[in-house]
Design a protein around this motif. Structure first.
Motif, PDB file in Angstrom:
ATOM      1  N   ILE A 287      -6.669   6.569  -3.758  1.00 20.00           N
ATOM      2  CA  ILE A 287      -5.791   6.919  -2.640  1.00 20.00           C
ATOM      3  C   ILE A 287      -4.868   8.093  -2.989  1.00 20.00           C
ATOM      4  CG2 ILE A 287      -4.083   5.981  -0.988  1.00 20.00           C
ATOM      5  CD1 ILE A 287      -6.875   4.687  -0.728  1.00 20.00           C
TER       6      ILE A 287
ATOM      7  N   LYS B 116       1.584   2.783   2.423  1.00 21.24           N
ATOM      8  CA  LYS B 116       1.180   3.579   3.587  1.00 21.24           C
ATOM      9  C   LYS B 116       2.051   3.083   4.733  1.00 21.24           C
ATOM     10  CE  LYS B 116      -2.221   4.820   6.759  1.00 21.24           C
ATOM     11  NZ  LYS B 116      -2.473   4.998   7.854  1.00 21.24           N
TER      12      LYS B 116
ATOM     13  N   SER C 132       0.817  -1.230   0.000  1.00 24.05           N
ATOM     14  CA  SER C 132       0.000   0.000   0.000  1.00 24.05           C
ATOM     15  C   SER C 132       0.843   1.269   0.000  1.00 24.05           C
ATOM     16  CB  SER C 132      -0.914   0.015   1.226  1.00 24.05           C
ATOM     17  OG  SER C 132      -0.135   0.215   2.399  1.00 24.05           O
TER      18      SER C 132
ATOM     19  N   GLU D 169      -6.615   2.103   2.759  1.00 17.90           N
ATOM     20  CA  GLU D 169      -5.602   1.664   1.769  1.00 17.90           C
ATOM     21  C   GLU D 169      -5.682   0.149   1.568  1.00 17.90           C
ATOM     22  OE1 GLU D 169      -4.889   3.450   4.495  1.00 17.90           O
ATOM     23  OE2 GLU D 169      -4.325   5.432   3.739  1.00 17.90           O
TER      24      GLU D 169
END
Ligand code: GLA
Length: 389
Positions: free
Chosen positions: A370, A216, A214, A318
């Motif tokens: 995102i 993230k 992701s 995410e």
């Protein structure tokens, strides 16, 4: 070859005299059984062929000189084998230092220093256990260098101990165990209550394991992780009073439904529900694999994600986007978040001829929703730690 570049870097920084060892420890991905390892449940992870390379040489004095090719801006970080304690400035070196400290705590004091260069090709902060990989690698190097009498399973336990006590994350045993005990083309069905384990072949004739990262970063993840753990402890204390169990992994779904009222707090009840059901799902998933029922295995992976999203609440937009977009694609057998959550990666089983479409479509939908890109890796299951040279 990656290791040759790491060796070259070592020689450039620290010279080429003396006995220099070249080592590798894998990263891991968990196929199913998430947040069950500190609840006495089962997990089903496997080691990967990506991981951490380490080049090391023993020193005659007590100095430690560490360098990571992943964090070149930090330069060489120096410390000593005396008075090992976690320090913010020590950055990533708190992982190898923690393992040295843990050996000392277990009666195997490291008396001499070392020079060490690391390079990891596990995407950083991805939830594929780069820290556990460094921990097991360090233990493996120390055993080789100083002849400590420890098994690979001990290396896993020492790594976990260092993570818990030195680095302050109350993780379970899964990551270090998967890495230390990895076996090519097999996942490890591990009962975390007893450490009994069994290797199960992963024979995906027409499919691949795809990791979607992701990008993230975990951020607050570690504190949330510890929070989940204590919610489960509260739940266990309350339900345990009623039926006398040692771990949430001791419960079947039916027993949980019968006694769940003992858990007063609604949030703790949801956390416990996940722990109990996920453990049972893991047992069923391994059974399905033994019966060559990959489709059922995939369905259980999907159900695992739903439970981690709705009951355990460790996914976030995410990971949910990556998984929910994956589910839309023909040829996806199963998809779920993997690891601690709060960012990191998902794992999907994707039919060979759908892999390109998967990467393209999930990638585009993720970027759109995102606002930044995800990365995709088609991975292979590899062995545990090795000395390359
Ligand atoms: C992290 C921890 C593991 C395990 C997973 C969740 O990876 O290090 O011990 O708890 O999260 O399954």
């Amino acid at each position: 070859m990656v290791w040759e570049e790491v060796l070259a870097k070592f020689k450039e920084l620290f010279g080429d005299e003396g006995e220099i060892g070249v080592y590798f420890a894998p990263g891991r991905v968990n196929m199913i059984g998430e947040h069950t390892d500190y609840n006495g449940g089962h997990v089903f992870p496997c080691a990967l062929t990506i991981g951490t390379y380490g080049v090391a040489r023993k020193r005659e004095d007590k100095k430690l000189r560490f360098y990571s090719m992943n964090f070149e801006n930090l330069g060489i970080l120096e410390s000593s084998v005396e008075g090992l304690k976690p320090e913010k400035e020590a950055d990533w070196t708190n992982y190898p230092k923690g393992v040295m400290w843990a050996f000392g705590e277990k009666g195997m004091k490291v008396e001499q220093g070392m020079d060490l260069v690391l390079f990891g090709n596990i995407p950083n902060g991805s939830g594929l256990s780069s820290s556990a990989s460094v921990e097991v690698l360090t233990g493996f190097i120390l055993r080789d260098m100083f002849g400590f009498d420890v098994t690979n399973q001990d290396l896993a336990l020492i790594g976990q101990y260092s993570e818990n006590k030195f680095n302050g994350v109350n993780c379970g045993i899964m990551d270090q165990f998967a890495i230390a005990m990895g076996k090519k083309d097999h996942a490890i069905f591990l009962d975390t209550a007893t450490l009994k384990y069994e290797y199960a072949p992963i024979k995906l004739e027409n499919a691949k394991i795809v990791i979607s990262c992701s990008n993230k970063k975990r951020g607050l993840g570690d504190s949330k992780y510890n929070e989940r753990r204590s919610e489960c402890e509260t739940a266990l204390a309350q339900i345990g009073e009623t039926i006398g169990i040692n771990t949430l992994g001791d419960l079947t779904e039916e027993e949980f439904e019968q006694y769940k009222g003992a858990i007063k707090d609604e949030v703790c009840q949801k956390r416990a529900k996940h722990a109990v059901y996920e453990n049972q799902r893991t047992i069923k998933a391994v059974e399905a694999l033994k019966n060559n029922d990959v489709a059922l295995f995939g369905e259980l992976m999907n159900a695992s994600h739903v439970s981690l999203r709705d009951d355990y609440e460790v996914t976030g937009i995410e990971l949910d986007t990556l998984v929910e977009e994956a589910w839309k694609i023909d040829g996806v057998i199963g998809s779920r978040m993997t690891g601690a959550g709060f960012g990191g990666c998902t794992v999907s089983i994707v039919k060979n001829d759908a892999v390109d479409t998967f990467i393209e479509k999930v990638g585009a939908a993720y970027q759109e929703k995102i606002g930044y890109a995800a990365d995709f890796y088609v991975v292979e299951i590899g062995d545990g730690p090795v000395k390359i040279k």
